[in-house]
Design a protein around this motif. Structure first.
Motif, PDB file in Angstrom:
ATOM      1  N   GLY A   5       0.820  -1.210   0.000  1.00  0.00           N
ATOM      2  CA  GLY A   5       0.000   0.000   0.000  1.00  0.00           C
ATOM      3  C   GLY A   5       0.851   1.256   0.000  1.00  0.00           C
ATOM      4  O   GLY A   5       0.559   2.222  -0.711  1.00  0.00           O
ATOM      5  N   ALA A   6       1.915   1.241   0.805  1.00  0.00           N
ATOM      6  CA  ALA A   6       2.816   2.394   0.866  1.00  0.00           C
ATOM      7  C   ALA A   6       3.522   2.604  -0.472  1.00  0.00           C
ATOM      8  O   ALA A   6       3.700   3.741  -0.925  1.00  0.00           O
ATOM      9  N   GLU A   7       3.913   1.508  -1.116  1.00  0.00           N
ATOM     10  CA  GLU A   7       4.570   1.610  -2.422  1.00  0.00           C
ATOM     11  C   GLU A   7       3.610   2.175  -3.474  1.00  0.00           C
ATOM     12  O   GLU A   7       4.001   3.009  -4.296  1.00  0.00           O
ATOM     13  N   THR A   8       2.369   1.731  -3.443  1.00  0.00           N
ATOM     14  CA  THR A   8       1.367   2.241  -4.392  1.00  0.00           C
ATOM     15  C   THR A   8       1.140   3.723  -4.153  1.00  0.00           C
ATOM     16  O   THR A   8       1.101   4.521  -5.097  1.00  0.00           O
ATOM     17  N   ARG A  11       4.029   5.648  -5.497  1.00  0.00           N
ATOM     18  CA  ARG A  11       3.996   5.715  -6.971  1.00  0.00           C
ATOM     19  C   ARG A  11       3.009   6.778  -7.442  1.00  0.00           C
ATOM     20  O   ARG A  11       3.273   7.518  -8.395  1.00  0.00           O
ATOM     21  N   LEU A  12       1.863   6.840  -6.788  1.00  0.00           N
ATOM     22  CA  LEU A  12       0.864   7.860  -7.142  1.00  0.00           C
ATOM     23  C   LEU A  12       1.412   9.266  -6.882  1.00  0.00           C
ATOM     24  O   LEU A  12       1.243  10.171  -7.708  1.00  0.00           O
ATOM     25  N   LEU A  13       2.091   9.439  -5.757  1.00  0.00           N
ATOM     26  CA  LEU A  13       2.676  10.747  -5.449  1.00  0.00           C
ATOM     27  C   LEU A  13       3.818  11.093  -6.405  1.00  0.00           C
ATOM     28  O   LEU A  13       3.933  12.239  -6.853  1.00  0.00           O
ATOM     29  N   ASP A  14       4.656  10.100  -6.729  1.00  0.00           N
ATOM     30  CA  ASP A  14       5.749  10.332  -7.686  1.00  0.00           C
ATOM     31  C   ASP A  14       5.196  10.781  -9.034  1.00  0.00           C
ATOM     32  O   ASP A  14       5.691  11.742  -9.636  1.00  0.00           O
ATOM     33  N   SER A  37       1.637   6.198 -13.009  1.00  0.00           N
ATOM     34  CA  SER A  37       2.003   5.463 -11.792  1.00  0.00           C
ATOM     35  C   SER A  37       1.886   3.953 -11.966  1.00  0.00           C
ATOM     36  O   SER A  37       2.546   3.193 -11.255  1.00  0.00           O
ATOM     37  N   GLY A  38       1.004   3.516 -12.867  1.00  0.00           N
ATOM     38  CA  GLY A  38       0.744   2.089 -13.013  1.00  0.00           C
ATOM     39  C   GLY A  38      -0.116   1.531 -11.888  1.00  0.00           C
ATOM     40  O   GLY A  38      -0.276   0.319 -11.771  1.00  0.00           O
ATOM     41  N   ALA A  39      -0.666   2.409 -11.076  1.00  0.00           N
ATOM     42  CA  ALA A  39      -1.499   1.978  -9.947  1.00  0.00           C
ATOM     43  C   ALA A  39      -2.936   1.775 -10.406  1.00  0.00           C
ATOM     44  O   ALA A  39      -3.405   2.452 -11.326  1.00  0.00           O
ATOM     45  N   PRO A  40      -3.650   0.882  -9.758  1.00  0.00           N
ATOM     46  CA  PRO A  40      -5.069   0.712 -10.086  1.00  0.00           C
ATOM     47  C   PRO A  40      -5.852   1.986  -9.729  1.00  0.00           C
ATOM     48  O   PRO A  40      -5.536   2.663  -8.750  1.00  0.00           O
ATOM     49  N   ARG A  41      -6.840   2.320 -10.527  1.00  0.00           N
ATOM     50  CA  ARG A  41      -7.632   3.534 -10.305  1.00  0.00           C
ATOM     51  C   ARG A  41      -8.237   3.576  -8.903  1.00  0.00           C
ATOM     52  O   ARG A  41      -8.285   4.625  -8.270  1.00  0.00           O
ATOM     53  N   GLY A  42      -8.700   2.450  -8.409  1.00  0.00           N
ATOM     54  CA  GLY A  42      -9.284   2.395  -7.078  1.00  0.00           C
ATOM     55  C   GLY A  42      -8.305   2.787  -5.981  1.00  0.00           C
ATOM     56  O   GLY A  42      -8.701   3.327  -4.943  1.00  0.00           O
ATOM     57  N   SER A  43      -7.025   2.537  -6.216  1.00  0.00           N
ATOM     58  CA  SER A  43      -6.000   2.909  -5.230  1.00  0.00           C
ATOM     59  C   SER A  43      -5.904   4.413  -5.067  1.00  0.00           C
ATOM     60  O   SER A  43      -5.616   4.911  -3.977  1.00  0.00           O
ATOM     61  N   LEU A  44      -6.155   5.112  -6.141  1.00  0.00           N
ATOM     62  CA  LEU A  44      -6.106   6.575  -6.098  1.00  0.00           C
ATOM     63  C   LEU A  44      -7.100   7.093  -5.061  1.00  0.00           C
ATOM     64  O   LEU A  44      -6.760   7.907  -4.196  1.00  0.00           O
ATOM     65  N   TYR A  45      -8.314   6.604  -5.134  1.00  0.00           N
ATOM     66  CA  TYR A  45      -9.352   7.081  -4.226  1.00  0.00           C
ATOM     67  C   TYR A  45      -9.214   6.477  -2.825  1.00  0.00           C
ATOM     68  O   TYR A  45      -9.642   7.092  -1.846  1.00  0.00           O
ATOM     69  N   PHE A  46      -8.605   5.320  -2.732  1.00  0.00           N
ATOM     70  CA  PHE A  46      -8.358   4.732  -1.425  1.00  0.00           C
ATOM     71  C   PHE A  46      -7.335   5.557  -0.660  1.00  0.00           C
ATOM     72  O   PHE A  46      -7.528   5.883   0.513  1.00  0.00           O
ATOM     73  N   HIS A  47      -6.223   5.878  -1.319  1.00  0.00           N
ATOM     74  CA  HIS A  47      -5.143   6.606  -0.659  1.00  0.00           C
ATOM     75  C   HIS A  47      -5.400   8.104  -0.569  1.00  0.00           C
ATOM     76  O   HIS A  47      -4.855   8.776   0.317  1.00  0.00           O
ATOM     77  N   PHE A  48      -6.214   8.626  -1.464  1.00  0.00           N
ATOM     78  CA  PHE A  48      -6.479  10.066  -1.505  1.00  0.00           C
ATOM     79  C   PHE A  48      -7.979  10.310  -1.618  1.00  0.00           C
ATOM     80  O   PHE A  48      -8.481  10.722  -2.672  1.00  0.00           O
ATOM     81  N   PRO A  49      -8.712  10.040  -0.522  1.00  0.00           N
ATOM     82  CA  PRO A  49     -10.170  10.197  -0.571  1.00  0.00           C
ATOM     83  C   PRO A  49     -10.603  11.634  -0.848  1.00  0.00           C
ATOM     84  O   PRO A  49     -11.725  11.863  -1.283  1.00  0.00           O
ATOM     85  N   GLY A  50      -9.704  12.586  -0.633  1.00  0.00           N
ATOM     86  CA  GLY A  50     -10.000  13.990  -0.924  1.00  0.00           C
ATOM     87  C   GLY A  50      -9.831  14.323  -2.391  1.00  0.00           C
ATOM     88  O   GLY A  50      -9.960  15.486  -2.787  1.00  0.00           O
TER      89      GLY A  50
END
Length: 185
Positions: A5-8, A11-14, A37-50
């Motif tokens: 989760g931290a790596e994902t 990656r989104l922040l990078d 980032s190569g991250a799944p779209r759902g991870s975006l909203y999970f890690h950054f609900p704002g």
């Protein structure tokens, strides 16, 4: 949060930092962030609900910390104020030139685009600039006018970065370093 989760999240922040620094707030769409980032779209909203504002705000703070850490390390070194500023300008010039003139300041574009209309991003930009002023002030601590000089030097650095990026030349950075050296002697 686990390691994956931290790596994902990183990656989104990078990806956001890269996109924002090159293209600004409006040049960094969420679809682009996910793609880069190569991250799944759902991870975006999970890690950054704002949403995008939270993501960009954290990205600005993160990019600001990286440069702030460099400023702090230079300020903590045993160099004169003029040498400190020259080293900062060389570091930023190297960073700009290595990016093929695409990465000037990780804060300026977002600040210019959003400060008047987005309180959370204005606050993030203000926090970063304040931390940089603090680092510069620490390097000028032996001077009575350290507070005013820190703001003046930061404004000159930001302007020089903009001109260097536009002209695709280190010359504005070199000239500002020379002028600041005259002031600080």
């Amino acid at each position: 949060m686990g390691q994956k989760g931290a790596e994902t999240r990183d990656r989104l922040l990078d990806a956001t930092q890269e996109l924002v620094e090159v293209g600004g707030y409006f040049g960094a769409g969420l679809n682009q962030v996910v793609a880069v980032s190569g991250a799944p779209r759902g991870s975006l909203y999970f890690h950054f609900p704002g949403g995008k504002d939270q993501l960009v705000g954290e990205s600005v703070r993160r990019g600001g910390r990286a440069i702030g850490d460099s400023l702090g390390a230079l300020a903590d070194s045993d160099v004169s104020a003029a040498e400190l500023v020259a080293a900062i300008l060389r570091y930023l010039g190297d960073r700009l030139e290595e990016s093929d003139w695409r990465k000037g300041c990780p804060v300026a574009t977002v600040a210019l685009e959003t400060a008047a209309t987005n309180d959370s991003l204005q606050a993030a930009c203000s926090e970063v600039y304040t931390s940089w002023e603090d680092a510069l002030r620490a390097g000028l601590a032996d001077r009575r006018d350290a507070e005013d000089l820190a703001v003046t030097i930061l404004a000159l650095i930001e302007g020089a970065l903009l001109l260097a990026r536009v002209h695709r030349s280190r010359e504005p950075l070199t000239r500002v370093a020379r002028q600041i050296a005259v002031w600080l002697h």
